[in-house]
Design a protein around this motif. Structure first.
Motif: not given
Length: 551
Positions: A481, A498-499, A517-518, A520-521, A524-525, A530, A532
């Motif tokens: 990521v 990505d972020i 927030r990271i 949560d991402y 998903q990954v 998601t 990347v």
């Protein structure tokens, strides 16, 4: 009005410019009025007080350099007036570690959908590996790659090949140089992996390398350990191994390293020895047959829910800038703390980029043995570098220096923020495997690819990679990521990033909000929801470290 300057730690005697400051500009900080003597580019530092020649420079609350000449209040810190300096390290007789855990109630019952392995680990992806024991087998690896990828539906989109063909056709039609240089071409080739034969297998990865023979025997043992780390990795369903037969990296060593990491190893593993089999064509045919049989078995595994404590995150930075240590790195440091509080594991590596903050990490070790091992490993690494005429002080790259990281200690103090604040539960030497939940220190170079390769070999099933300048680094089996330290980079290179954590610099969110927030991402990954950028681009960087001096 947007904040223009930042003092990172109360003990610091420098400020960080968050925006370009003109010479003669008046800056007010905490009751102190500072007039900039020089133009201060964003990301660079200015003196908060007069610093005499030989005086210490403190940033992040630690020694990061010494003045080579007098630096007036409001003066720019640069390589011409500052040299690297760092505190020495000492060991205490008793390790007493306390930690204020973050509140993780939001994620307490969260899960990710992963691939469960018989050893209890859970993968965030499902790959088949084809691995050479020695560089002599790289050609056979390439032949297998050409034979298998496209027919199985793992071929990459031919965007650039299509564009190049259109330009070549125009040249054949008599196009002028200006037309070739400037006219638009479109690539609408939809060839991709939509027609996969094995829908539950993310791909076949071919780990070609330049090792296995020559060098010293330790190199061969270390390479076998790294390859074993990939074969036993939770993101890998099984492997095909090609051996010439006579190399230093013997199959027997690989098998010992596999058993060391996974005593009950039960994944499909096919090993072929070219000098035993004979004809190259016979070997490749057998390898293709066995790989297809392995893929059939790998395809039987599907994603099912797993607790977040099954995540192991590697922490990496590359192409760092003067904002990395105050936005992206502390943000993933908070992500790291959240995961540790949830029972997961994180890996902080890149030992040349821990120079100057060794004492902080020693003090965070949960026992004296780990503190001693960390101090020993980093001291020996530094000494080896000095013996060949280099040193940790030579670690910052031209890009680092241009963007404000003018000494290794400044770079390192910011880089260490990736590790958050949790206790150090284990110290590992490359390429040892992570076995304990919590923060693990892993001895690797600062080199982006060597370090990322090592973190994944030690068990990271997701890597968080911060950058201030932009780097496309990825990994064959673990999603990497990419996180930008500033919004300008995110907007400029949004095809590989990505972020964005430039929002911290701009005052739009806190470090804790960005770190949450990271996480949560990452979920998903890890669940395959998601993809990347590094995976989408097929950025499969793999470079084993030969344990020589690499900064």
């Amino acid at each position: 009005m947007k904040q223009q300057i930042l003092k990172i730690h109360p003990a610091d005697n420098v400020l960080v410019a968050l925006a370009d400051l003109a010479a003669g500009e008046e800056i007010n900080y905490d009751g102190v009025t500072v007039h900039t003597v020089d133009a201060i580019p964003a990301k660079h530092k200015l003196a908060l007080e007069p610093i005499p020649a030989g005086g210490i420079i403190t940033m992040y609350g630690v020694l990061v350099g010494k003045a080579q000449s007098d630096i007036p209040i409001g003066g720019l810190l640069s390589t011409s007036n500052v040299k690297h300096a760092a505190n020495s390290t000492y060991l205490t007789s008793d390790q007493q570690v306390s930690w204020n855990q973050p509140n993780v109630s939001t994620w307490q019952n969260r899960t990710f959908n992963g691939y469960h392995r018989t050893d209890g680990s859970v993968g965030t992806a499902n790959y088949w590996l084809v691995v050479p024991m020695v560089f002599c087998e790289n050609r056979n690896i390439e032949v297998m790659q050409e034979a298998l990828l496209k027919p199985l539906g793992y071929g990459r989109k031919k965007t650039y090949e299509t564009k190049a063909q259109q330009l070549i056709d125009r040249i054949r039609s008599g196009a002028a140089v200006e037309e070739v240089l400037y006219t638009e071409v479109n690539a609408n080739d939809a060839a991709g992996n939509s027609g996969k034969v094995f829908p539950n297998v993310d791909g076949i990865k071919f780990l070609s390398h330049t090792g296995g023979c020559g060098g010293i025997r330790q190199d061969a043992i270390t390479l076998c350990g790294l390859l074993a780390g990939y074969i036993t990795h939770p993101n890998v369903a099984g492997a095909t191994v090609l051996s010439l037969g006579c190399q230093n990296a013997q199959v027997s060593i690989l098998q010992q390293e596999i058993a060391k990491r996974s005593p009950g190893f039960s994944k499909p593993l096919y090993i072929l020895d070219q000098q035993t089999i004979g004809r190259e064509s016979d070997m490749i045919e057998q390898a293709i047959r066995q790989t297809l049989a392995g893929l059939m078995q790998a395809n039987q595994v599907t994603r099912t829910p797993a607790p977040l404590n099954k995540l192991t995150i590697g922490l990496e930075c590359g192409g760092s800038d003067g904002f990395s240590g105050i936005s992206a790195n502390p943000a993933i440091g908070y992500t790291s703390d959240l995961l540790v509080a949830l029972g997961g594991s994180v890996i902080l590596a890149e030992f040349p980029e821990l120079c100057g903050v060794e004492q902080n990490l020693v003090d965070r070790c949960t026992d004296k043995a780990n503190a001693e091992r960390f101090a020993h490993l980093i001291h020996n690494y530094s000494q080896r570098a000095e013996e060949v005429g280099s040193g940790f002080d030579m670690n910052p790259s031209p890009g680092n220096i241009k963007d404000g990281l003018i000494t290794d200690a400044i770079k390192s103090a910011g880089a260490a923020k990736k590790g958050g604040t949790s206790p150090v539960v284990d110290v590992l030497d490359y390429p040892e495997k992570v076995t304990k939940p919590g923060l693990n220190l892993l001895c690797t170079p600062g080199n982006d690819v060597e370090s990322t390769t090592a973190e994944v070999g030690s068990g990271a099933n997701v890597v968080l990679f911060t950058t201030g300048l932009g780097t496309p680094t990825g990994n064959p089996i673990a999603p990497v990521v990419k996180i930008s330290s500033n919004s300008r980079l995110y907007q400029k290179m949004n095809d590989i990033i990505d972020i964005n954590t430039g929002t911290i610099i701009e005052g739009e969110e806190s470090i804790e909000q960005a770190g949450s927030r990271i996480l949560d991402y990452v979920i998903q990954v890890a669940s395959g929801e998601t993809e990347v950028s590094a995976v989408r681009h097929g950025q499969d960087d793999f470079i084993p470290w030969k344990r020589g001096v690499s900064l």
